[in-house]
Motif scaffolding. Structure first.
Motif, mmCIF file in Angstrom:
data_model
loop_
_atom_site.group_PDB
_atom_site.id
_atom_site.type_symbol
_atom_site.label_atom_id
_atom_site.label_comp_id
_atom_site.label_asym_id
_atom_site.label_seq_id
_atom_site.Cartn_x
_atom_site.Cartn_y
_atom_site.Cartn_z
ATOM 1 N N THR A 80 3.360 5.025 -6.848
ATOM 2 C CA THR A 80 2.867 4.568 -8.150
ATOM 3 C C THR A 80 1.622 5.351 -8.556
ATOM 4 O O THR A 80 1.496 5.766 -9.708
ATOM 5 C CB THR A 80 2.563 3.057 -8.115
ATOM 6 O OG1 THR A 80 3.748 2.368 -7.734
ATOM 7 C CG2 THR A 80 2.076 2.558 -9.458
ATOM 8 N N SER A 116 2.344 1.814 -3.349
ATOM 9 C CA SER A 116 1.354 2.219 -4.355
ATOM 10 C C SER A 116 1.052 3.714 -4.295
ATOM 11 O O SER A 116 0.519 4.270 -5.252
ATOM 12 C CB SER A 116 0.069 1.404 -4.200
ATOM 13 O OG SER A 116 -0.617 1.780 -3.028
ATOM 14 N N GLN A 174 0.833 -1.200 0.000
ATOM 15 C CA GLN A 174 0.000 0.000 0.000
ATOM 16 C C GLN A 174 0.869 1.252 0.000
ATOM 17 O O GLN A 174 0.589 2.213 -0.741
ATOM 18 C CB GLN A 174 -0.921 0.008 1.225
ATOM 19 C CG GLN A 174 -2.065 -0.959 1.145
ATOM 20 C CD GLN A 174 -2.885 -0.971 2.428
ATOM 21 O OE1 GLN A 174 -2.339 -0.850 3.533
ATOM 22 N NE2 GLN A 174 -4.194 -1.132 2.289
#
Length: 171
Positions: free
Chosen positions: A71, A68, A65
């Motif tokens: 990302t 991300s 998480q």
């Protein structure tokens, strides 16, 4: 070569050299503004990387998480580059650049108010959209404002804004 051709070539070279030296205040402002924009974007991602462990601890995020979040920001940047790039061609670069900066600023600020993973991921992705818009439009403004003979140098200075921000981690 005849004397007439020599004179006309010399005149063309002199005219080209005088135009190459002409960099007006607007072109300089575009360069400084875009380079500072790149620096702030680079600094934002740098700080996010440094703060991921603290953010993860505070919001009880797993490692995937936390990763991300970066990302999501970068995916948003790609989307923002496409969307804001097309809008800037239709509505004007300065106007759309302003929108992208405001979007980036608001959603970067909202990250401080995130209560959980999905809030933070949403804010980071939308901030990334603003970041991507600023990247492309800022570079286009500089490329359009500078004379062709100095365009490559000017755009490389814009890109150095990112490296400057990343070098701040050593201070």
């Amino acid at each position: 070569m005849s004397q007439i051709q020599d004179v006309s070539l010399a005149g063309a070279e002199a005219l080209s050299a005088s135009r190459a030296g002409d960099v007006d205040a607007m072109a300089r402002r575009a360069l400084w503004g875009s380079a500072l924009g790149y620096a702030m974007d680079g600094f934002d991602l740098l700080i996010l990387g440094f703060m991921l462990s603290a953010i993860s601890k505070d919001l009880h995020l797993t490692q995937p998480q936390a990763a991300s979040l970066v990302t999501g920001t970068l995916v948003g940047a790609v989307l923002g580059g496409f969307v804001f790039g097309m809008l800037s061609d239709r509505l004007g670069r300065v106007r759309v650049l302003t929108w992208s900066i405001v979007l980036f600023a608001i959603f970067t600020g909202l990250c401080a108010l995130a209560q959980g993973y999905w809030d933070l991921l949403t804010y980071r992705a939308i901030a990334g959209i603003g970041l991507g818009g600023e990247f492309g439009i800022g570079m286009a403004l500089v490329a359009e404002a500078w004379p062709a003979e100095k365009r490559a140098r000017a755009t490389s200075y814009v890109g150095l804004g990112w490296q400057f921000a990343c070098s701040l981690r050593r201070w």
